[in-house]
Design an enzyme around this catalytic site. Structure first.
Site, short mmCIF file in Angstrom:
data_model
loop_
_atom_site.label_atom_id
_atom_site.label_comp_id
_atom_site.label_asym_id
_atom_site.label_seq_id
_atom_site.Cartn_x
_atom_site.Cartn_y
_atom_site.Cartn_z
N ASP A 1 0.82 -1.22 0.00
CA ASP A 1 0.00 0.00 0.00
C ASP A 1 0.85 1.26 0.00
O ASP A 1 0.36 2.34 -0.33
CB ASP A 1 -0.93 0.02 1.21
N ARG B 1 0.19 -8.85 -4.76
CA ARG B 1 1.22 -8.81 -3.73
C ARG B 1 2.04 -10.10 -3.68
O ARG B 1 2.92 -10.24 -2.83
CB ARG B 1 0.59 -8.55 -2.36
N MET C 1 -5.73 -2.97 -4.67
CA MET C 1 -5.68 -2.82 -3.22
C MET C 1 -5.16 -1.42 -2.90
O MET C 1 -4.97 -0.60 -3.78
CB MET C 1 -4.77 -3.89 -2.62
#
Length: 399
Positions: free
Chosen positions: A138, A294, A183
């Site tokens: 993030d 990820r 995300m």
């Protein structure tokens, strides 16, 4: 410095390169005279609470090195809302096992926990060195230029957008609006990274929507229709945490709490796909890469890999220098040529914070990122990694 054992824990969501930080800590620690042995906490907080440690100093050089090419958290991780009594239990377990060095690899929440452990050890008068090691796809951890893990996720998403463009532009008279949901929670770093495709090919127009800019349904529909009319198709990247002008999540009615009490994000692209088909005569579809963004070591950034390793090594070096209650950081010295240096910041300054995309980096009218983001993001996705292969598939080291 007091002699004792070293303990490493991984926490929060994994990244493609998190094990490079683990490897870096192990490599530095086993050659540090004041560190007797190196252990890992099994499943992060779970291992810290249940006194479940595994030896890492006994791993062969070959196995340690193989960790560098494996995505996911090799030690395991666990999302859990820590209570005051849990901090006490963790420190008691470390005291029982003569842990004198504790390295915690994680994001914002992990740095908060690390700081609590540090303060509890001070309260008890126990000599424990606590160092935080940042990681986050993030990219929202405060006081570091960027987080290890972000560069690889950004590279994966930008690559995915290029591939999507090549697919949909080759189809005649059957294209839909294609939405890609990233995300990122309350920040738009990952969605913004998809704008990097224009540095390779200006002919791949991509709309980007980030939480830092208030979302308007009318503006969204207008820009999607314009892009479709201009190009015969439209690709729009939607950050999972986009909010309206009142600060409400766009799909708030669908949001549920996660294991640590935060809204369970995801599903906004499904909602917007339905909105497009309801309000226009266009067809829409959505793509949600979810955890794939990820965990894809096959499309990872060499820059990211090296920096993840670097923050791990630097964490041990800082401990040797007598630093305590800090998190290692990356400081950018130059964009061109790209150059960073390693530093540190007190854990208390990081805990509970959140680094947003500067809103001035976003062009609201064009739904795109401005040049400052391009200079920021491009260096982080440079270089490729080769993963071990067998039978045509990757082979990853596990613990």
């Amino acid at each position: 410095m007091r002699d004792g054992h070293c303990l490493i824990a991984q926490s929060g969501g994994p990244t493609a390169v998190i094990n490079n930080s683990l490897y870096g800590i192990i490599e530095e620690a086993i050659y540090t005279k004041s560190i007797k042995s190196v252990f890992g906490a099994v499943y992060g907080i779970q291992g810290l609470l249940q006194n479940e440690y595994v030896p890492l100093h006994t791993l062969s050089k070959e196995k340690r090195n193989a960790l560098r090419y494996a995505p996911g958290a090799a030690l395991g991780t666990w999302r859990y809302k820590v209570r005051d009594q849990d901090i006490s239990t963790m420190v008691s377990n470390m005291m029982e096992n003569e842990i004198r060095y504790f390295f915690y690899i994680g994001g914002n929440g992990s740095m908060f926990v690390a700081n609590c452990i540090y303060e509890e050890s001070l309260r008890r008068g126990y000599d424990l060195t606590v160092i935080g090691v940042p990681k986050s796809i993030d990219n929202d951890v405060m006081h570091t230029d960027h987080c290890p893990g972000f560069g690889s996720a950004a590279k994966f998403l930008a690559t995915s957008v290029v591939d999507m463009h090549m697919d949909v532009r080759s189809m005649a008279n059957s294209n839909r609006i294609t939405l890609l949901e990233t995300m990122g929670r309350d920040t738009g770093w990952l969605a913004a990274s998809c704008s990097l495709v224009k540095n390779v090919n200006q002919g791949l127009p991509t709309l980007v929507f980030i939480p830092e800019a208030a979302f308007s349904r009318e503006h969204f529909l207008k820009k999607v229709k314009e892009a479709y009319d201009d190009n015969g198709y439209c690709i729009a990247v939607i950050s999972e945490g986009i909010k309206d002008s009142s600060g409400h999540l766009l799909s708030e009615n669908r949001a549920k709490g996660d294991s640590v009490g935060r809204p369970q994000l995801g599903g906004v692209s499904s909602y917007l796909s339905e909105l497009i088909e309801k309000e226009t005569n266009l067809k829409a579809r959505y793509v949600v890469p979810s955890i794939w963004q990820r965990s894809s070591m096959g499309i990872s950034s060499d820059t990211d890999t090296k920096e993840a390793l670097g923050v791990g090594k630097h964490a041990v070096r800082q401990a040797v220098e007598g630093k305590n209650g800090i998190m290692t950081t990356l400081l950018r010295k130059n964009d061109r040529p790209y150059e960073v240096t390693y530093s540190s910041v007190p854990l208390r300054d990081v805990a509970g914070g959140e680094k947003a995309v500067p809103v001035e980096w976003y062009d609201y009218d064009r739904c795109d990122m401005r040049e400052p983001f391009q200079s920021y993001g491009l260096p982080l996705i440079q270089g490729e990694n080769s993963v071990p292969m067998q039978g045509g598939l990757p082979v990853y080291q596990t613990l």
